[in-house]
Design an enzyme around this catalytic site. Sequence first.
Site, PDB file in Angstrom:
ATOM      1  N   ASN A   1      -9.720   0.874   9.757  1.00  0.00           N
ATOM      2  CA  ASN A   1      -8.653   0.744  10.412  1.00  0.00           C
ATOM      3  C   ASN A   1      -9.448   0.874  11.916  1.00  0.00           C
ATOM      4  O   ASN A   1     -10.302   0.494  12.913  1.00  0.00           O
ATOM      5  CB  ASN A   1      -6.923   0.886  10.632  1.00  0.00           C
ATOM      6  CG  ASN A   1      -6.224   0.591  11.891  1.00  0.00           C
ATOM      7  OD1 ASN A   1      -6.399   0.023  12.698  1.00  0.00           O
ATOM      8  ND2 ASN A   1      -5.105   0.690  11.963  1.00  0.00           N
ATOM      9  N   THR A   2      -9.190   2.473  12.393  1.00  0.00           N
ATOM     10  CA  THR A   2      -9.929   3.395  13.511  1.00  0.00           C
ATOM     11  C   THR A   2     -10.981   3.240  13.507  1.00  0.00           C
ATOM     12  O   THR A   2     -12.153   2.623  14.987  1.00  0.00           O
ATOM     13  CB  THR A   2      -9.624   4.927  13.407  1.00  0.00           C
ATOM     14  OG1 THR A   2      -8.061   4.672  12.699  1.00  0.00           O
ATOM     15  CG2 THR A   2      -9.808   5.661  14.672  1.00  0.00           C
TER      16      THR A   2
ATOM     17  N   GLY B   1      -8.285   8.195   9.863  1.00  0.00           N
ATOM     18  CA  GLY B   1      -9.101   8.011  11.682  1.00  0.00           C
ATOM     19  C   GLY B   1      -9.792   9.380  11.635  1.00  0.00           C
ATOM     20  O   GLY B   1     -10.158   9.878  13.108  1.00  0.00           O
TER      21      GLY B   1
ATOM     22  N   LYS C   1       1.200  -1.468   0.043  1.00  0.00           N
ATOM     23  CA  LYS C   1      -0.205  -0.042  -0.220  1.00  0.00           C
ATOM     24  C   LYS C   1       1.216   1.073  -0.126  1.00  0.00           C
ATOM     25  O   LYS C   1       1.264   1.764   1.274  1.00  0.00           O
ATOM     26  CB  LYS C   1      -1.156   0.431   1.287  1.00  0.00           C
ATOM     27  CG  LYS C   1      -1.586   1.192   1.951  1.00  0.00           C
ATOM     28  CD  LYS C   1      -2.532   0.863   2.582  1.00  0.00           C
ATOM     29  CE  LYS C   1      -2.870   2.564   3.088  1.00  0.00           C
ATOM     30  NZ  LYS C   1      -4.097   2.994   4.312  1.00  0.00           N
TER      31      LYS C   1
ATOM     32  N   ALA D   1      -9.763   5.279   4.358  1.00  0.00           N
ATOM     33  CA  ALA D   1     -10.155   6.318   5.170  1.00  0.00           C
ATOM     34  C   ALA D   1     -10.447   6.772   5.661  1.00  0.00           C
ATOM     35  O   ALA D   1     -11.692   6.537   4.611  1.00  0.00           O
ATOM     36  CB  ALA D   1      -8.244   7.016   5.250  1.00  0.00           C
TER      37      ALA D   1
END
Lengths: 67, 254
Positions: free
Chosen positions: B205-206, B157, B96, B183
């Site tokens: 992710n977050t 995030g 990535k 994201a």
Amino acid sequence: MNIRVNGQTLHFSKEKMTIIDLLSSYQLQEKIAVVERNKEIISKEAYRRTELKDGDMIEIVHFVGGG
Amino acid sequence: MLKIGDKTFRSRLLLGTGKYPNFQVQKEAVAVSDTEILTFAVRRMNIFDPNEPNLLEELDLQKYTLLPNTAGAKTAEEAVRIAHLAKASGLCDMIKVEIIGCEKTLLPDPFETLKASKQLVNEGFTVLTYTSDDVVLAKRLEEAGVHAVMPAASPIGSGQGVVNPLYLQFIIEQAEIPVIVDAGIGAPSDAAYAMEFGADGILLNTAVSGAKDPAKMAEAMKLAVESGRLGYEAGRIAKKTYATKSSPEAAMME
């Protein structure tokens, strides 16, 4: 000799040392890691024959959590 | 099925592995998410603590494809160096490309991103590039041969969800490679929404690692991605200004 490992200067009393000796001295030989010496990646097959020299810059990296 | 380069995936959810409250919760979330692609960062090992827990050492590598990122790189050169280190692990050939150009927004540097992506494609990597919602840059990346483009829904995030659905849809329409929205996802509805308008996958992710109950959120995201995809495939109805009756007018009693 002094070797810079992951940003820290470490002193070793041995005169001759290879990558595998360095990894073993920290019990890292079985770890999933990649070693770079003076910005050049050292393949696993070359660990035993790659001798370290005074002033070498070593990076030992691995995969950590990230997005 | 999601096809990236020469690999095919059943799951369309790609999961990041950063910032989980603890190792156990992380393992649970990964299992429940049903993901097949996990992202990682490349960093220095703490050589003085070789027994520090590491997710990778507990993973069944037959089950997961690793997607290391070049996070931390500010230039193409730094990103390429990280990509080489990642590949030297012998565990993956995917990368990535993530080259941050602005610390506050964590938006990518478009010039360095394109340069690194080109080089890594030429070196034989399977390249997935993190990009902004820039439609022309996404096209240039595709022309450079990347295997997937990964436009941000909103800043990394931030959990703001999809802030520019129009540009993401332009990117999806023009692309002949997978478009993975990466994201900014906060809620399951954000993931479902992006999938509904045609994203090929979601990387987050977050949204999971920072949730009050990460494992439960991992399941919610899995369902949202599946649901959004089904909705896209089913083809939603067109929007109309006024109401249309669902019940027949005929045969009404007097």
